[in-house]
Scaffold this active site. Structure first.
Site, PDB file in Angstrom:
ATOM      1  N   GLY A  74       0.949  -1.215  -0.014  1.00 45.40           N
ATOM      2  CA  GLY A  74       0.114   0.137  -0.168  1.00 45.40           C
ATOM      3  C   GLY A  74       0.882   1.335   0.062  1.00 45.40           C
ATOM      4  N   CYS A 101       5.018  -6.444   1.787  1.00 44.09           N
ATOM      5  CA  CYS A 101       5.015  -5.097   2.003  1.00 44.09           C
ATOM      6  C   CYS A 101       4.505  -4.320   3.076  1.00 44.09           C
ATOM      7  CB  CYS A 101       5.243  -4.236   0.469  1.00 44.09           C
ATOM      8  SG  CYS A 101       5.845  -2.666   0.548  1.00 44.09           S
ATOM      9  N   TYR A 102       3.775  -3.238   2.553  1.00 40.65           N
ATOM     10  CA  TYR A 102       2.962  -2.795   3.513  1.00 40.65           C
ATOM     11  C   TYR A 102       2.199  -3.752   4.369  1.00 40.65           C
ATOM     12  CZ  TYR A 102      -0.160   0.553   5.825  1.00 40.65           C
ATOM     13  OH  TYR A 102      -0.985   1.211   6.731  1.00 40.65           O
ATOM     14  N   HIS A 189       8.370  -7.979  -3.214  1.00 43.00           N
ATOM     15  CA  HIS A 189       7.045  -8.333  -4.082  1.00 43.00           C
ATOM     16  C   HIS A 189       7.364  -9.349  -4.743  1.00 43.00           C
ATOM     17  CE1 HIS A 189       5.156  -4.564  -3.113  1.00 43.00           C
ATOM     18  NE2 HIS A 189       6.204  -4.099  -3.046  1.00 43.00           N
ATOM     19  N   GLU A 191       5.056 -10.907  -6.536  1.00 47.67           N
ATOM     20  CA  GLU A 191       4.171 -10.980  -8.012  1.00 47.67           C
ATOM     21  C   GLU A 191       4.798 -10.421  -9.216  1.00 47.67           C
ATOM     22  OE1 GLU A 191       4.056  -8.981  -4.959  1.00 47.67           O
ATOM     23  OE2 GLU A 191       3.106  -7.103  -5.467  1.00 47.67           O
ATOM     24  N   SER A 243     -18.809  -7.957 -31.148  1.00 48.84           N
ATOM     25  CA  SER A 243     -18.416  -6.923 -31.684  1.00 48.84           C
ATOM     26  C   SER A 243     -17.004  -7.302 -32.303  1.00 48.84           C
ATOM     27  CB  SER A 243     -17.351  -5.933 -30.667  1.00 48.84           C
ATOM     28  OG  SER A 243     -16.287  -6.843 -29.798  1.00 48.84           O
ATOM     29  N   GLY A 245     -14.446  -8.575 -30.880  1.00 50.28           N
ATOM     30  CA  GLY A 245     -13.340  -8.662 -29.947  1.00 50.28           C
ATOM     31  C   GLY A 245     -13.617  -9.872 -29.022  1.00 50.28           C
ATOM     32  N   ASP A 247     -13.621 -10.264 -25.958  1.00 47.33           N
ATOM     33  CA  ASP A 247     -14.530 -10.161 -24.650  1.00 47.33           C
ATOM     34  C   ASP A 247     -15.757 -10.758 -24.896  1.00 47.33           C
ATOM     35  OD1 ASP A 247     -12.192  -9.435 -23.575  1.00 47.33           O
ATOM     36  OD2 ASP A 247     -12.795  -7.366 -23.262  1.00 47.33           O
ATOM     37  N   SER A 248     -16.638 -10.086 -26.127  1.00 45.12           N
ATOM     38  CA  SER A 248     -17.950 -10.419 -26.242  1.00 45.12           C
ATOM     39  C   SER A 248     -17.953 -11.792 -26.991  1.00 45.12           C
ATOM     40  CB  SER A 248     -18.634  -9.265 -27.073  1.00 45.12           C
ATOM     41  OG  SER A 248     -17.717  -9.139 -28.527  1.00 45.12           O
ATOM     42  N   SER A 249     -16.918 -12.247 -27.824  1.00 46.92           N
ATOM     43  CA  SER A 249     -17.084 -13.570 -28.064  1.00 46.92           C
ATOM     44  C   SER A 249     -17.242 -14.644 -27.249  1.00 46.92           C
ATOM     45  CB  SER A 249     -15.888 -13.838 -28.963  1.00 46.92           C
ATOM     46  OG  SER A 249     -15.849 -12.845 -30.106  1.00 46.92           O
ATOM     47  N   LYS A 386      -8.009 -10.304 -18.429  1.00 48.17           N
ATOM     48  CA  LYS A 386      -8.108 -10.652 -20.138  1.00 48.17           C
ATOM     49  C   LYS A 386      -7.490 -11.859 -20.392  1.00 48.17           C
ATOM     50  CE  LYS A 386      -8.720  -8.338 -23.753  1.00 48.17           C
ATOM     51  NZ  LYS A 386      -9.942  -7.530 -24.235  1.00 48.17           N
TER      52      LYS A 386
END
Ligand code: XMP
Length: 531
Positions: A74, A101-102, A189, A191, A243, A245, A247-249, A386
């Site tokens: 943070g 970390c924080y 970190h 990650e 569209s 794209g 995501d919609s597919s 994504k």
């Protein structure tokens, strides 16, 4: 983290709510810039992770029955007035916990350890030396390794009972643990990719400490979402705007798997798509046998755009016309009560964020779906990042070209013809140039490395010479960028020989173009699109 203010600690709506069928780990978000990345990395280890605000009630956390908790980094100093505190009631849950970390500093402070501002902060790559063999969490890893740090405060003394596992030049206690109570902390970190043993350390926490077995995979997402959609929709009819794209597919494929031909997809072809793109969408969906209404609305859009050259006006016209066409098609279908949307987890998190984020989203949704239609939303991607959407798409058999499609703006090529009217003739020039660029970039195997690559057609003409005559034709601008999230971007250093091939082909193959330029601006100060 010092880059953001405490105010950046966000209230996030739940992505999905309720306990899940698969094991889960909750990431309590203290507002760090890498919080989302922590959740992604945990999922990459095969365990479902969701982000919750650091001040989520202990009751709510108990209800979720997580296998483990991760406390994120943070921006605050633990001593700043109003800095978020480690909620000590969490200890009553007896759930394994990893503070990063924080998150570690807040835990240490609450349990009686010593956290102080170090003389020098550590930002970036930092050397880490193990102490006393590294304990459960770091044992067996190299005695000396590098890690990624971003802090000024440091832990000088571990709370009673804890073992210090590592040090760095400015962090006397850079990792610690109290295995009997399942409490672990690391200053660095795990990650980020610059911590070479980060994934190994996360895996140890998830597998050895929290006892997670790998359950989160594209297959488990599909099984879970299909059940959820069935439960939500029952016998109802569903509509989905495609569209082209990813995501919609993918959202449409998931819903189709759940409800079959109760789903109808509507593809509004505004005539502003790239070469053969509309055909690819139609072919892909017909292969899956998904009912698809293809609306060829090119003429309608071009009529509305005639004579318009103001960029904002073009966007508005395209957005409004899109909604009108979609509404007309929806009205032709009886009894539709559900609308599929490809909302992603990052949208869910961002919409709980600042007003700024919200503005950006609505701006980019031009060309998206109407907001005031009276449908109940079905959002099967609401908890996916994504890259997970792509993995699910591939698992469902979506063609590679659609799985990996670069982002494409809703208003399409309409915002890539700049400084003049959008006409069929100019669209065809731009489409032809863009197709050459894409072909060469794919052939050079660079397509996936680029966030976006496209051509822009400025409506100006300049002089050239071809054969024995002078020409007076359009320039084409090549725009190719690398980016993680489109908020910032850098221009891609495309190889000269590739640029040469693209330039030669565009000028030779397209009569109306006599010049090719390369956009070498980063974002900021430029944007990715030209308007
Ligand atoms: P800019 O140009 O603002 O773009 O740097 C950032 C990202 O958003 C996309 N973009 C849009 N997407 N409708 C969309 O759906 C739009 O009007 C729009 N404008 C920009 C752009 O392609 C990039 O990925």
């Amino acid at each position: 983290m010092t880059e953001q203010s405490v105010a950046a600690v966000r209230e996030q709506p739940p992505a999905d709510g309720g306990a899940r069928a698969v094991e889960e780990v909750l990431v309590l978000d203290f507002g760090g810039q890498y919080s989302q990345l922590i959740a992604r990395r945990i999922r990459e280890c095969g365990v479902f992770a969701e982000l919750l605000p650091a001040n989520t009630s202990v009751e709510k956390i108990r209800e979720r029955k997580p296998k483990g908790l991760v406390l994120s980094g943070g921006p605050a100093s633990v001593y700043e007035p109003g800095a978020p505190k480690f909620p000590t009631q969490l200890l009553d849950l007896e759930i394994p916990m990893l503070g990063i970390c924080y998150g570690m500093q807040a835990m240490v402070l609450a349990l009686g350890g010593r956290v102080e501002s170090a003389e020098t902060g550590e930002f970036g790559r930092t050397d880490l030396v193990l102490r006393d063999g590294g304990g459960n969490l770091l044992g067996g890893l190299p005695e000396e390794q590098s890690c990624w740090m971003s802090h000024r405060d440091a832990v000088f003394e571990a709370p009673e009972g804890f073992t210090a596992l590592a040090s760095s030049p400015s962090s006397p206690v850079a990792a610690l643990e109290l295995p009997d109570r399942g409490l672990y902390g690391i200053q660095f970190h795990p990650e980020v990719v610059h911590t070479p043993y980060g994934t190994e350390i996360l895996t140890r926490f998830l597998r050895d400490v929290a006892g997670c077995t790998e359950q989160w995979s594209p297959q488990s997402v599909i099984a879970e979402q299909v059940e959820k959609v069935k439960a939500q929709v029952g016998d109802g009819r569903v509509i989905c705007g495609l569209s082209g794209g990813v995501d919609s597919s993918v959202a449409a494929l998931l819903v189709h798997k759940a409800v079959g031909d109760k789903l109808t997809c509507v593809f509004v072809d505004h005539g502003l798509m790239r070469l053969n793109e509309a055909e690819q969408v139609i072919e892909a969906f017909s292969q899956f046998g998904i009912p698809l209404v293809h609306v060829d609305a090119e003429e309608r859009f071009l009529e509305k755009l005639a004579g318009k050259d103001d960029p904002e006006e073009k966007r508005k016209i395209i957005g409004a016309e899109f909604i009108r066409v979609f509404e007309e098609e929806a009205a032709k279908l009886d009894d539709v009560s559900y609308l599929v949307q490809g909302t992603l987890y990052s949208d869910v998190i961002e919409s709980g964020g600042s007003d700024h984020a919200a503005t950006i989203k609505s701006h980019h949704n031009v060309g998206g779906l109407p907001e005031d239609l009276e449908f109940e939303l079905v959002e099967p991607l609401r908890m996916l990042f994504k890259d997970e959407v792509r993995a699910v798409g591939a698992e469902l058999g979506l063609p590679e070209r659609m799985v990996w499609r670069q982002p494409f703006p809703g208003p399409g090529l309409g915002i890539r013809i700049v400084g003049g009217e959008v006409t069929k003739e100019r669209l065809d020039v731009l489409r032809a140039a863009d197709a050459i660029l894409q072909e060469e970039i794919r052939a050079a195997e660079l397509y996936r490395q680029l966030w976006q690559s496209f051509c822009v057609l400025p409506v100006v003409r300049s002089v050239g010479v071809q054969g024995d005559g002078r020409t007076y034709a359009y320039p084409i601008v090549i725009r190719a960028v690398t980016s993680d999230d489109a908020m910032t971007a850098d221009w891609a250093r495309l190889p000269y020989d590739l640029l040469e091939r693209v330039s030669n082909r565009i000028i030779n193959e397209i009569r109306d173009v006599n010049r090719v330029a390369l956009d070498i601006s980063s974002k900021p100060p430029a944007t990715i699109e030209w308007e």
